[in-house]
Structure formats: C-alpha cells, structure tokens
Design a protein around this motif. Structure first.
Motif, PDB file in Angstrom:
ATOM      1  N   ILE A  93       0.926  -1.176  -0.141  1.00  0.00           N
ATOM      2  CA  ILE A  93      -0.100   0.023  -0.092  1.00  0.00           C
ATOM      3  C   ILE A  93       0.732   1.289   0.203  1.00  0.00           C
ATOM      4  O   ILE A  93       0.735   2.001  -0.773  1.00  0.00           O
ATOM      5  N   PHE A 152      -9.707   3.881  -3.115  1.00  0.00           N
ATOM      6  CA  PHE A 152      -9.679   2.680  -2.873  1.00  0.00           C
ATOM      7  C   PHE A 152      -9.572   1.726  -3.833  1.00  0.00           C
ATOM      8  O   PHE A 152      -8.911   0.704  -3.864  1.00  0.00           O
ATOM      9  N   LEU A 199      -6.178   1.235  -5.479  1.00  0.00           N
ATOM     10  CA  LEU A 199      -5.200   0.503  -4.612  1.00  0.00           C
ATOM     11  C   LEU A 199      -5.660  -0.979  -4.709  1.00  0.00           C
ATOM     12  O   LEU A 199      -4.640  -1.863  -4.851  1.00  0.00           O
ATOM     13  N   LEU A 206      -7.401  -5.184   2.758  1.00  0.00           N
ATOM     14  CA  LEU A 206      -6.968  -3.707   2.445  1.00  0.00           C
ATOM     15  C   LEU A 206      -7.706  -2.727   3.301  1.00  0.00           C
ATOM     16  O   LEU A 206      -6.856  -1.647   3.946  1.00  0.00           O
ATOM     17  N   THR A 207      -8.998  -2.766   3.500  1.00  0.00           N
ATOM     18  CA  THR A 207      -9.704  -1.873   4.573  1.00  0.00           C
ATOM     19  C   THR A 207      -8.918  -1.956   5.755  1.00  0.00           C
ATOM     20  O   THR A 207      -8.768  -0.753   6.420  1.00  0.00           O
ATOM     21  N   THR A 236      -6.059  -2.795   6.756  1.00  0.00           N
ATOM     22  CA  THR A 236      -4.508  -2.268   6.598  1.00  0.00           C
ATOM     23  C   THR A 236      -4.676  -0.608   6.561  1.00  0.00           C
ATOM     24  O   THR A 236      -3.935  -0.069   7.325  1.00  0.00           O
ATOM     25  N   LEU A 237      -5.430  -0.181   5.709  1.00  0.00           N
ATOM     26  CA  LEU A 237      -5.467   1.228   5.481  1.00  0.00           C
ATOM     27  C   LEU A 237      -6.107   1.838   6.680  1.00  0.00           C
ATOM     28  O   LEU A 237      -5.521   2.993   7.177  1.00  0.00           O
ATOM     29  N   ARG A 238      -6.919   1.341   7.500  1.00  0.00           N
ATOM     30  CA  ARG A 238      -7.399   1.796   8.866  1.00  0.00           C
ATOM     31  C   ARG A 238      -6.165   1.782   9.921  1.00  0.00           C
ATOM     32  O   ARG A 238      -6.032   2.607  10.685  1.00  0.00           O
ATOM     33  N   GLU A 272      -3.942   4.751   8.832  1.00  0.00           N
ATOM     34  CA  GLU A 272      -4.516   5.927   9.349  1.00  0.00           C
ATOM     35  C   GLU A 272      -4.362   6.156  10.895  1.00  0.00           C
ATOM     36  O   GLU A 272      -4.098   7.224  11.407  1.00  0.00           O
ATOM     37  N   ARG A 318      -7.462   9.663   5.284  1.00  0.00           N
ATOM     38  CA  ARG A 318      -8.453   9.269   4.386  1.00  0.00           C
ATOM     39  C   ARG A 318      -9.342  10.708   4.222  1.00  0.00           C
ATOM     40  O   ARG A 318      -9.796  11.371   5.213  1.00  0.00           O
ATOM     41  N   TYR A 322      -6.980   8.106  -0.211  1.00  0.00           N
ATOM     42  CA  TYR A 322      -5.868   7.958   0.700  1.00  0.00           C
ATOM     43  C   TYR A 322      -4.545   8.658   0.124  1.00  0.00           C
ATOM     44  O   TYR A 322      -4.196   8.641  -0.804  1.00  0.00           O
TER      45      TYR A 322
END
Length: 112
Positions: free
Chosen positions: A35, A46, A49, A61-62, A64-66, A69, A76, A88
């Motif tokens: 990412i 999103f 990615l 993915l969600t 890891t993004l959280r 963040e 975000r 992102y």
C-alpha cells in the motif's frame, strides 16, 4: 543538562531494538508495504489500490488502511459524492518511510 559531544551517551542496543519494534508496529502486516509503495506515487482511491494489489482482499485492504491511518501514516479524505469517493494520501510521517522502504528494497535486490 548540556548536550555537548563530551556528554554524549550512545543509546543501548535494547533501546534501538525497541525503536525498530515500534517502526514495525506502525508498518503493520504484509500489505502495508505494498500500500505504501502505491501511495508513494501519489494519492489513490480505494479501487485504484485494490486493482494495483490484486492479491489483497477488500477486507484486508480496509483493515490495513485503517491501521495506517490510526498510526498517522496516511490520511483518508471522504468526498460527498454518490457513491462516496474516498482517497488516501500519505502524511509527512508516511512520506518519511519512503527512504526506509527503498533501502529495504535495495537490500533485497542485493541479497535475495
């Protein structure tokens, strides 16, 4: 306390190891590197990615993004469109990881 070179006390190996652990905790799991690689090229949505990392599930993915963040590595941005647009972007803290990951990539190219 003076900060002159004569009073310099090097950090102990234990302290350095703890800092490495902290860095690895921020980076999280295996998807974080991929990412970050994508975000080093600029802001991504999103779906972008997900397409650029086809092996990652939407759930991973969600998650890891959280995580990234929460750790202050990325921001975000939600736009009130239909459907909602989410972008992102790396923070300065996230951009600072570029050099570290680039060095890891060079090491891997040399030794693996």
């Amino acid at each position: 306390m003076s900060s002159s070179p004569d009073n310099y006390i090097p950090k102990s190996p234990v302290s350095i190891a703890c800092n490495i652990e902290k860095t690895l905790e921020v980076l999280g799991g295996k998807w974080a590197f991929l990412i970050l690689r994508e975000l080093f090229g600029g802001t991504k949505r999103f779906g972008e990615l997900q397409r650029s990392i086809p092996a990652v599930s939407p759930r991973a993915l969600t998650s890891t993004l959280r995580h990234l963040e929460d750790k202050g590595v990325l921001e975000r941005h939600v736009f009130p469109t239909v459907p909602v647009t989410v972008e992102y972007t790396l923070t300065p803290k996230g951009e600072d990881l570029h050099r570290i990951i680039k060095e890891m990539k060079l090491w891997a190219a040399k030794w693996t």
